[in-house]
Design a protein around this motif. Structure first.
Motif, PDB file in Angstrom:
ATOM      1  N   PRO A   1       0.709  -1.300   0.122  1.00 17.00           N
ATOM      2  CA  PRO A   1       0.007  -0.100  -0.015  1.00 17.00           C
ATOM      3  C   PRO A   1       0.708   1.369   0.057  1.00 17.00           C
ATOM      4  O   PRO A   1       0.363   2.226  -0.546  1.00 17.00           O
ATOM      5  N   VAL A   2       1.898   1.089   0.581  1.00 12.97           N
ATOM      6  CA  VAL A   2       2.982   2.288   0.948  1.00 12.97           C
ATOM      7  C   VAL A   2       3.248   2.799  -0.846  1.00 12.97           C
ATOM      8  O   VAL A   2       3.533   3.934  -1.083  1.00 12.97           O
ATOM      9  N   ILE A   3       3.946   1.638  -1.474  1.00 10.03           N
ATOM     10  CA  ILE A   3       4.632   1.828  -2.549  1.00 10.03           C
ATOM     11  C   ILE A   3       3.432   2.281  -3.677  1.00 10.03           C
ATOM     12  O   ILE A   3       3.448   3.120  -4.592  1.00 10.03           O
ATOM     13  N   ALA A   4       2.304   1.730  -3.586  1.00  6.61           N
ATOM     14  CA  ALA A   4       1.055   2.070  -4.340  1.00  6.61           C
ATOM     15  C   ALA A   4       0.771   3.327  -4.125  1.00  6.61           C
ATOM     16  O   ALA A   4       0.262   4.101  -5.171  1.00  6.61           O
ATOM     17  N   ALA A   5       0.669   4.043  -3.289  1.00  8.50           N
ATOM     18  CA  ALA A   5       0.465   5.347  -2.761  1.00  8.50           C
ATOM     19  C   ALA A   5       1.510   6.264  -3.648  1.00  8.50           C
ATOM     20  O   ALA A   5       1.126   7.273  -4.091  1.00  8.50           O
ATOM     21  N   GLN A   6       2.747   5.981  -3.456  1.00 10.07           N
ATOM     22  CA  GLN A   6       3.695   6.592  -4.056  1.00 10.07           C
ATOM     23  C   GLN A   6       3.385   6.550  -5.477  1.00 10.07           C
ATOM     24  O   GLN A   6       3.656   7.535  -6.289  1.00 10.07           O
ATOM     25  N   ALA A   7       3.137   5.210  -6.087  1.00  7.41           N
ATOM     26  CA  ALA A   7       2.862   5.280  -7.532  1.00  7.41           C
ATOM     27  C   ALA A   7       1.791   5.986  -7.991  1.00  7.41           C
ATOM     28  O   ALA A   7       1.874   6.715  -9.144  1.00  7.41           O
ATOM     29  N   ALA A   8       0.604   6.109  -7.254  1.00  2.00           N
ATOM     30  CA  ALA A   8      -0.430   6.951  -7.664  1.00  2.00           C
ATOM     31  C   ALA A   8      -0.085   8.244  -7.542  1.00  2.00           C
ATOM     32  O   ALA A   8      -0.578   9.011  -8.441  1.00  2.00           O
ATOM     33  N   SER A   9       0.453   8.705  -6.620  1.00  5.95           N
ATOM     34  CA  SER A   9       0.887  10.192  -6.456  1.00  5.95           C
ATOM     35  C   SER A   9       1.766  10.629  -7.534  1.00  5.95           C
ATOM     36  O   SER A   9       1.598  11.662  -8.297  1.00  5.95           O
ATOM     37  N   ALA A  10       2.740   9.749  -8.035  1.00  7.29           N
ATOM     38  CA  ALA A  10       3.717   9.906  -9.115  1.00  7.29           C
ATOM     39  C   ALA A  10       2.809  10.066 -10.485  1.00  7.29           C
ATOM     40  O   ALA A  10       3.017  10.909 -11.335  1.00  7.29           O
ATOM     41  N   LEU A  11       1.679   9.055 -10.738  1.00  3.12           N
ATOM     42  CA  LEU A  11       0.850   9.391 -11.559  1.00  3.12           C
ATOM     43  C   LEU A  11       0.220  10.629 -11.869  1.00  3.12           C
ATOM     44  O   LEU A  11       0.076  11.258 -13.026  1.00  3.12           O
ATOM     45  N   MET A  12      -0.376  11.038 -10.730  1.00  3.77           N
ATOM     46  CA  MET A  12      -1.330  12.180 -10.890  1.00  3.77           C
ATOM     47  C   MET A  12      -0.301  13.424 -11.013  1.00  3.77           C
ATOM     48  O   MET A  12      -0.908  14.534 -11.777  1.00  3.77           O
ATOM     49  N   GLN A  13       0.888  13.576 -10.727  1.00  6.79           N
ATOM     50  CA  GLN A  13       1.796  14.576 -11.067  1.00  6.79           C
ATOM     51  C   GLN A  13       2.044  14.491 -12.660  1.00  6.79           C
ATOM     52  O   GLN A  13       2.360  15.581 -13.028  1.00  6.79           O
ATOM     53  N   LYS A  14       2.322  13.290 -13.254  1.00  6.53           N
ATOM     54  CA  LYS A  14       2.758  13.091 -14.456  1.00  6.53           C
ATOM     55  C   LYS A  14       1.519  13.412 -15.394  1.00  6.53           C
ATOM     56  O   LYS A  14       1.845  14.200 -16.478  1.00  6.53           O
ATOM     57  N   TYR A  15       0.249  13.119 -15.096  1.00  7.96           N
ATOM     58  CA  TYR A  15      -0.711  13.459 -15.757  1.00  7.96           C
ATOM     59  C   TYR A  15      -1.766  14.293 -14.978  1.00  7.96           C
ATOM     60  O   TYR A  15      -2.668  13.639 -14.076  1.00  7.96           O
ATOM     61  N   PRO A  16      -1.776  15.598 -14.881  1.00  6.36           N
ATOM     62  CA  PRO A  16      -2.586  16.249 -14.086  1.00  6.36           C
ATOM     63  C   PRO A  16      -4.107  16.133 -14.313  1.00  6.36           C
ATOM     64  O   PRO A  16      -4.832  16.490 -13.446  1.00  6.36           O
ATOM     65  N   ASP A  17      -4.472  15.707 -15.462  1.00  3.88           N
ATOM     66  CA  ASP A  17      -5.855  15.499 -16.253  1.00  3.88           C
ATOM     67  C   ASP A  17      -6.169  14.099 -16.104  1.00  3.88           C
ATOM     68  O   ASP A  17      -7.103  13.704 -16.702  1.00  3.88           O
ATOM     69  N   LEU A  18      -5.472  13.356 -15.218  1.00  2.00           N
ATOM     70  CA  LEU A  18      -6.001  12.009 -14.892  1.00  2.00           C
ATOM     71  C   LEU A  18      -7.326  12.051 -14.500  1.00  2.00           C
ATOM     72  O   LEU A  18      -7.421  12.858 -13.605  1.00  2.00           O
ATOM     73  N   LYS A  19      -8.062  11.068 -14.894  1.00  5.15           N
ATOM     74  CA  LYS A  19      -9.626  11.011 -14.345  1.00  5.15           C
ATOM     75  C   LYS A  19      -9.620   9.825 -13.882  1.00  5.15           C
ATOM     76  O   LYS A  19     -10.755   9.492 -13.131  1.00  5.15           O
ATOM     77  N   GLY A  20      -8.760   8.617 -13.991  1.00  8.34           N
ATOM     78  CA  GLY A  20      -9.249   7.606 -13.306  1.00  8.34           C
ATOM     79  C   GLY A  20      -8.044   6.820 -12.848  1.00  8.34           C
ATOM     80  O   GLY A  20      -7.022   6.495 -13.781  1.00  8.34           O
ATOM     81  N   LEU A  21      -8.304   5.740 -11.793  1.00  5.47           N
ATOM     82  CA  LEU A  21      -7.185   4.612 -11.462  1.00  5.47           C
ATOM     83  C   LEU A  21      -7.781   3.495 -11.521  1.00  5.47           C
ATOM     84  O   LEU A  21      -8.663   3.353 -10.661  1.00  5.47           O
TER      85      LEU A  21
END
Length: 329
Positions: A203-223
Protein backbone atom coordinates in the motif's frame (compact mmCIF):
# COMPACT_ATOMS: atom_id res chain seq x y z
CA UNK A 1 -57.13 -80.24 6.02
CA UNK A 2 -55.77 -81.71 9.26
CA UNK A 3 -52.97 -83.34 7.29
CA UNK A 4 -52.05 -80.04 5.58
CA UNK A 5 -51.89 -77.97 8.80
CA UNK A 6 -48.58 -79.40 10.15
CA UNK A 7 -47.02 -78.95 6.71
CA UNK A 8 -48.09 -75.28 6.51
CA UNK A 9 -46.71 -74.60 10.01
CA UNK A 10 -43.38 -76.19 9.03
CA UNK A 11 -43.13 -74.09 5.88
CA UNK A 12 -43.88 -70.93 7.88
CA UNK A 13 -41.07 -71.73 10.36
CA UNK A 14 -38.60 -72.39 7.53
CA UNK A 15 -39.55 -69.12 5.75
CA UNK A 16 -39.21 -67.07 8.96
CA UNK A 17 -35.80 -68.62 9.62
CA UNK A 18 -34.59 -67.72 6.13
CA UNK A 19 -35.64 -64.11 6.65
CA UNK A 20 -33.69 -63.91 9.93
CA UNK A 21 -30.65 -65.54 8.35
CA UNK A 22 -30.77 -63.04 5.49
CA UNK A 23 -30.99 -60.13 7.94
CA UNK A 24 -28.05 -61.39 9.98
CA UNK A 25 -26.03 -61.97 6.83
CA UNK A 26 -26.70 -58.44 5.55
CA UNK A 27 -25.71 -56.87 8.87
CA UNK A 28 -22.58 -58.96 9.01
CA UNK A 29 -21.22 -57.71 5.66
CA UNK A 30 -22.20 -54.06 6.10
CA UNK A 31 -18.95 -52.02 6.03
CA UNK A 32 -18.40 -49.66 8.93
CA UNK A 33 -18.51 -45.98 8.00
CA UNK A 34 -14.95 -44.70 7.49
CA UNK A 35 -13.91 -41.76 9.67
CA UNK A 36 -12.49 -38.65 7.97
CA UNK A 37 -11.69 -36.76 11.16
CA UNK A 38 -7.96 -37.45 10.79
CA UNK A 39 -7.79 -36.19 7.22
CA UNK A 40 -5.64 -33.06 6.80
CA UNK A 41 -5.91 -30.38 4.11
CA UNK A 42 -3.39 -27.52 3.97
CA UNK A 43 -3.42 -24.20 2.14
CA UNK A 44 -0.01 -22.73 1.27
CA UNK A 45 0.16 -19.05 0.39
CA UNK A 46 2.16 -15.85 0.82
CA UNK A 47 1.22 -12.26 1.67
CA UNK A 48 -0.63 -13.51 4.73
CA UNK A 49 -0.27 -10.06 6.29
CA UNK A 50 -2.70 -8.58 3.76
CA UNK A 51 -6.32 -8.14 4.82
CA UNK A 52 -7.31 -9.93 1.60
CA UNK A 53 -5.99 -13.28 2.82
CA UNK A 54 -8.23 -13.16 5.89
CA UNK A 55 -10.90 -14.62 3.59
CA UNK A 56 -8.58 -17.46 2.56
CA UNK A 57 -8.03 -18.35 6.20
CA UNK A 58 -11.75 -18.05 6.93
CA UNK A 59 -12.63 -20.30 3.97
CA UNK A 60 -10.24 -23.02 5.15
CA UNK A 61 -11.61 -22.85 8.68
CA UNK A 62 -15.25 -23.03 7.55
CA UNK A 63 -14.77 -25.97 5.18
CA UNK A 64 -12.83 -27.90 7.82
CA UNK A 65 -15.64 -27.48 10.32
CA UNK A 66 -18.32 -28.45 7.81
CA UNK A 67 -16.52 -31.52 6.50
CA UNK A 68 -15.22 -32.59 9.91
CA UNK A 69 -11.58 -32.64 8.79
CA UNK A 70 -8.42 -30.86 9.89
CA UNK A 71 -7.31 -27.79 7.94
CA UNK A 72 -4.29 -25.49 8.15
CA UNK A 73 -3.18 -22.25 6.49
CA UNK A 74 0.58 -21.70 6.25
CA UNK A 75 3.05 -19.45 4.46
CA UNK A 76 5.04 -16.22 4.80
CA UNK A 77 3.51 -12.87 5.69
CA UNK A 78 5.34 -11.15 2.83
CA UNK A 79 5.70 -11.85 -0.89
CA UNK A 80 8.62 -14.28 -0.54
CA UNK A 81 8.54 -17.21 -2.95
CA UNK A 82 11.54 -18.94 -1.34
CA UNK A 83 9.78 -18.87 2.02
CA UNK A 84 6.57 -20.05 0.40
CA UNK A 85 8.36 -23.01 -1.21
CA UNK A 86 9.83 -23.87 2.21
CA UNK A 87 6.32 -23.77 3.68
CA UNK A 88 5.15 -26.05 0.86
CA UNK A 89 7.97 -28.49 1.69
CA UNK A 90 6.74 -28.52 5.29
CA UNK A 91 3.22 -29.24 4.07
CA UNK A 92 4.44 -32.17 1.97
CA UNK A 93 6.31 -33.58 4.99
CA UNK A 94 3.01 -33.78 6.89
CA UNK A 95 1.63 -36.11 4.18
CA UNK A 96 -1.75 -34.35 4.01
CA UNK A 97 -4.73 -35.62 2.06
CA UNK A 98 -4.52 -32.57 -0.19
CA UNK A 99 -2.85 -29.20 -0.65
CA UNK A 100 -4.44 -25.93 -1.73
CA UNK A 101 -1.96 -23.39 -3.11
CA UNK A 102 -2.11 -19.83 -4.41
CA UNK A 103 -0.24 -19.98 -7.72
CA UNK A 104 1.58 -16.67 -7.53
CA UNK A 105 4.21 -17.48 -10.16
CA UNK A 106 5.67 -20.36 -12.22
CA UNK A 107 8.55 -20.80 -9.75
CA UNK A 108 6.04 -22.85 -7.74
CA UNK A 109 5.50 -25.41 -10.53
CA UNK A 110 8.26 -27.78 -9.44
CA UNK A 111 7.15 -27.98 -5.81
CA UNK A 112 3.57 -28.64 -6.93
CA UNK A 113 4.83 -31.42 -9.19
CA UNK A 114 6.83 -32.87 -6.29
CA UNK A 115 3.67 -33.15 -4.18
CA UNK A 116 1.74 -34.76 -7.04
CA UNK A 117 4.59 -37.26 -7.59
CA UNK A 118 4.30 -38.26 -3.93
CA UNK A 119 0.59 -38.92 -4.31
CA UNK A 120 -0.62 -35.70 -2.69
CA UNK A 121 -3.33 -34.01 -4.81
CA UNK A 122 -2.94 -30.25 -5.34
CA UNK A 123 -5.52 -27.66 -6.36
CA UNK A 124 -4.56 -24.07 -7.18
CA UNK A 125 -6.66 -21.12 -6.02
CA UNK A 126 -6.77 -17.39 -6.80
CA UNK A 127 -3.88 -17.56 -9.28
CA UNK A 128 -3.31 -20.61 -11.46
CA UNK A 129 -0.23 -22.67 -12.35
CA UNK A 130 -1.28 -24.18 -15.69
CA UNK A 131 2.31 -25.28 -16.35
CA UNK A 132 2.24 -27.58 -13.31
CA UNK A 133 0.58 -30.95 -12.70
CA UNK A 134 -2.08 -29.41 -10.45
CA UNK A 135 -5.46 -31.11 -10.70
CA UNK A 136 -7.82 -28.13 -10.81
CA UNK A 137 -8.04 -24.35 -10.47
CA UNK A 138 -10.62 -22.57 -8.30
CA UNK A 139 -10.83 -18.79 -8.47
CA UNK A 140 -12.15 -15.65 -10.01
CA UNK A 141 -12.60 -15.51 -13.76
CA UNK A 142 -9.94 -12.81 -13.85
CA UNK A 143 -10.56 -11.55 -17.37
CA UNK A 144 -14.24 -11.12 -16.54
CA UNK A 145 -13.36 -9.30 -13.32
CA UNK A 146 -11.27 -6.84 -15.34
CA UNK A 147 -14.11 -6.33 -17.80
CA UNK A 148 -16.53 -5.53 -14.97
CA UNK A 149 -14.06 -3.09 -13.41
CA UNK A 150 -13.43 -1.44 -16.77
CA UNK A 151 -17.13 -0.93 -17.43
CA UNK A 152 -17.58 0.64 -13.99
CA UNK A 153 -14.60 2.97 -14.44
CA UNK A 154 -15.78 4.06 -17.90
CA UNK A 155 -19.18 4.94 -16.45
CA UNK A 156 -17.62 6.88 -13.57
CA UNK A 157 -15.45 9.10 -15.81
CA UNK A 158 -18.16 9.79 -18.38
CA UNK A 159 -16.64 7.43 -20.96
CA UNK A 160 -13.71 9.74 -21.78
CA UNK A 161 -10.38 10.81 -20.31
CA UNK A 162 -7.00 9.47 -19.22
CA UNK A 163 -6.76 6.50 -16.87
CA UNK A 164 -3.94 4.42 -15.40
CA UNK A 165 -3.87 0.81 -14.19
CA UNK A 166 -2.11 -0.24 -10.98
CA UNK A 167 -0.83 -3.81 -10.60
CA UNK A 168 1.94 -6.12 -9.46
CA UNK A 169 3.58 -7.28 -12.71
CA UNK A 170 4.21 -10.95 -13.36
CA UNK A 171 1.16 -12.58 -11.75
CA UNK A 172 -0.97 -14.45 -14.27
CA UNK A 173 -4.26 -13.60 -12.53
CA UNK A 174 -3.44 -9.87 -12.50
CA UNK A 175 -2.35 -9.91 -16.14
CA UNK A 176 -5.71 -11.42 -17.02
CA UNK A 177 -7.52 -8.65 -15.13
CA UNK A 178 -5.51 -6.03 -17.00
CA UNK A 179 -6.47 -7.71 -20.28
CA UNK A 180 -10.11 -7.49 -19.19
CA UNK A 181 -9.76 -3.79 -18.37
CA UNK A 182 -8.16 -3.12 -21.73
CA UNK A 183 -10.93 -4.97 -23.52
CA UNK A 184 -13.68 -3.09 -21.69
CA UNK A 185 -12.06 0.34 -22.05
CA UNK A 186 -11.32 -0.23 -25.75
CA UNK A 187 -15.07 0.05 -26.33
CA UNK A 188 -14.79 3.78 -25.53
CA UNK A 189 -12.67 5.72 -28.05
CA UNK A 190 -12.49 8.69 -25.70
CA UNK A 191 -10.65 6.75 -22.99
CA UNK A 192 -6.85 6.49 -23.02
CA UNK A 193 -4.80 4.15 -20.81
CA UNK A 194 -1.69 6.25 -20.22
CA UNK A 195 0.37 3.94 -17.98
CA UNK A 196 0.47 0.67 -16.04
CA UNK A 197 2.12 1.23 -12.64
CA UNK A 198 3.78 -1.22 -10.25
CA UNK A 199 2.38 -1.44 -6.70
CA UNK A 200 4.54 -4.42 -5.57
CA UNK A 201 1.44 -5.41 -3.56
CA UNK A 202 2.43 -2.80 -0.96
CA UNK A 203 0.00 0.00 0.00
CA UNK A 204 2.85 2.45 0.70
CA UNK A 205 4.50 1.85 -2.68
CA UNK A 206 1.07 1.93 -4.33
CA UNK A 207 0.44 5.38 -2.78
CA UNK A 208 3.77 6.61 -4.13
CA UNK A 209 2.95 5.21 -7.57
CA UNK A 210 -0.49 6.84 -7.62
CA UNK A 211 0.97 10.17 -6.50
CA UNK A 212 3.57 10.02 -9.28
CA UNK A 213 0.85 9.26 -11.83
CA UNK A 214 -1.22 12.28 -10.81
CA UNK A 215 1.84 14.53 -11.02
CA UNK A 216 2.80 13.17 -14.45
CA UNK A 217 -0.77 13.40 -15.75
CA UNK A 218 -2.50 16.37 -14.07
CA UNK A 219 -5.66 15.65 -16.07
CA UNK A 220 -5.82 11.99 -14.98
CA UNK A 221 -9.45 11.00 -14.47
CA UNK A 222 -9.28 7.42 -13.25
CA UNK A 223 -7.20 4.80 -11.44
CA UNK A 224 -7.94 1.11 -11.92
CA UNK A 225 -6.43 -1.23 -9.32
CA UNK A 226 -6.27 -4.95 -10.07
CA UNK A 227 -4.88 -6.18 -6.72
CA UNK A 228 -5.68 -5.55 -3.07
CA UNK A 229 -2.92 -3.12 -2.05
CA UNK A 230 -3.47 -0.78 -4.99
CA UNK A 231 -6.84 0.53 -3.87
CA UNK A 232 -5.69 1.48 -0.38
CA UNK A 233 -2.56 3.15 -1.76
CA UNK A 234 -4.48 5.01 -4.46
CA UNK A 235 -6.95 6.28 -1.86
CA UNK A 236 -4.12 7.66 0.28
CA UNK A 237 -2.58 9.48 -2.70
CA UNK A 238 -5.88 10.94 -3.93
CA UNK A 239 -6.81 12.06 -0.43
CA UNK A 240 -3.44 13.79 0.09
CA UNK A 241 -3.65 15.44 -3.34
CA UNK A 242 -7.10 16.80 -2.57
CA UNK A 243 -8.52 15.13 -5.67
CA UNK A 244 -11.34 13.12 -4.10
CA UNK A 245 -14.13 12.88 -6.63
CA UNK A 246 -11.89 14.28 -9.37
CA UNK A 247 -9.78 11.16 -9.85
CA UNK A 248 -12.13 8.19 -9.75
CA UNK A 249 -10.78 4.97 -8.23
CA UNK A 250 -12.00 1.46 -8.94
CA UNK A 251 -10.24 -0.78 -6.44
CA UNK A 252 -9.99 -4.54 -6.10
CA UNK A 253 -11.24 -6.66 -3.20
CA UNK A 254 -12.96 -5.83 0.09
CA UNK A 255 -10.32 -4.79 2.62
CA UNK A 256 -11.66 -2.50 5.34
CA UNK A 257 -9.39 0.34 4.18
CA UNK A 258 -11.02 0.15 0.77
CA UNK A 259 -14.54 -0.01 2.21
CA UNK A 260 -13.86 2.92 4.54
CA UNK A 261 -12.56 4.91 1.56
CA UNK A 262 -15.82 4.14 -0.28
CA UNK A 263 -17.74 5.43 2.75
CA UNK A 264 -15.54 8.54 2.72
CA UNK A 265 -16.11 9.11 -0.99
CA UNK A 266 -12.46 8.64 -1.99
CA UNK A 267 -12.89 5.29 -3.75
CA UNK A 268 -15.89 5.08 -6.06
CA UNK A 269 -16.15 1.29 -6.31
CA UNK A 270 -14.28 -1.97 -5.85
CA UNK A 271 -14.44 -5.31 -7.64
CA UNK A 272 -14.86 -7.77 -4.76
CA UNK A 273 -14.00 -11.41 -5.21
CA UNK A 274 -15.86 -14.11 -3.33
CA UNK A 275 -12.47 -15.10 -1.97
CA UNK A 276 -13.49 -17.43 0.86
CA UNK A 277 -15.16 -19.67 -1.72
CA UNK A 278 -11.79 -20.44 -3.33
CA UNK A 279 -10.20 -22.56 -0.56
CA UNK A 280 -13.70 -23.67 0.50
CA UNK A 281 -14.47 -25.31 -2.85
CA UNK A 282 -10.87 -26.41 -3.41
CA UNK A 283 -10.91 -28.39 -0.17
CA UNK A 284 -14.32 -29.86 -1.00
CA UNK A 285 -12.95 -31.03 -4.35
CA UNK A 286 -9.93 -32.62 -2.67
CA UNK A 287 -12.21 -34.21 -0.07
CA UNK A 288 -14.48 -35.65 -2.76
CA UNK A 289 -11.47 -36.90 -4.68
CA UNK A 290 -10.43 -38.87 -1.59
CA UNK A 291 -13.81 -40.00 -0.31
CA UNK A 292 -16.56 -39.87 -2.92
CA UNK A 293 -15.65 -41.39 -6.26
CA UNK A 294 -18.15 -40.55 -8.99
CA UNK A 295 -18.50 -43.52 -11.34
CA UNK A 296 -18.07 -41.67 -14.62
CA UNK A 297 -16.64 -44.84 -16.17
CA UNK A 298 -16.52 -48.51 -15.17
CA UNK A 299 -13.00 -47.86 -13.85
CA UNK A 300 -12.11 -44.16 -13.44
CA UNK A 301 -8.50 -44.82 -12.47
CA UNK A 302 -7.68 -47.03 -15.45
CA UNK A 303 -9.60 -44.67 -17.73
CA UNK A 304 -7.59 -41.69 -16.47
CA UNK A 305 -10.69 -39.93 -15.14
CA UNK A 306 -10.42 -37.88 -11.93
CA UNK A 307 -14.13 -37.17 -11.49
CA UNK A 308 -13.62 -33.54 -10.40
CA UNK A 309 -14.19 -30.20 -12.20
CA UNK A 310 -11.10 -28.74 -13.86
CA UNK A 311 -12.03 -25.13 -13.06
CA UNK A 312 -14.54 -23.30 -10.88
CA UNK A 313 -15.24 -19.57 -11.34
CA UNK A 314 -16.13 -18.10 -7.94
CA UNK A 315 -17.29 -14.78 -9.43
CA UNK A 316 -17.12 -11.10 -8.44
CA UNK A 317 -19.41 -8.40 -7.04
CA UNK A 318 -19.23 -4.65 -7.71
CA UNK A 319 -19.19 -2.88 -4.34
CA UNK A 320 -19.96 0.83 -4.10
CA UNK A 321 -21.82 3.30 -1.89
CA UNK A 322 -25.02 1.28 -2.30
CA UNK A 323 -23.84 -1.96 -0.67
CA UNK A 324 -20.40 -1.49 0.95
CA UNK A 325 -21.80 -1.73 4.49
CA UNK A 326 -22.65 -5.39 4.01
CA UNK A 327 -19.01 -6.19 3.31
CA UNK A 328 -17.55 -4.49 6.41
CA UNK A 329 -15.89 -6.77 8.95
Amino acid sequence: MKRLLPLLILLAIIFTGCQKAETVSTEAVAAPEASTADQLYIEVSALGNLDYFYDHKMGMKMVGEELGVRTEYIGPAEYDMNAMISAFESAIAKKPNGIVVVGFEPSLNSIVNKAIAQGIPVVTVDADLPGSDRLAFIGTGNFGAGVEGGKKLASLIGESGKVAIMTKPGQSNLEERIAGYKQALSEFPGIEIVQIADTRSDPVIAAQAASALMQKYPDLKGLACVEGAGGAGAATAVREAGKAGIVKIVAMDRGNEVLEAIEEGIISATVAQQTALMPYYATQILFNLNNSKVAITTDNKLAGVLGIPATVDTGTVIVDESNYKFFMR
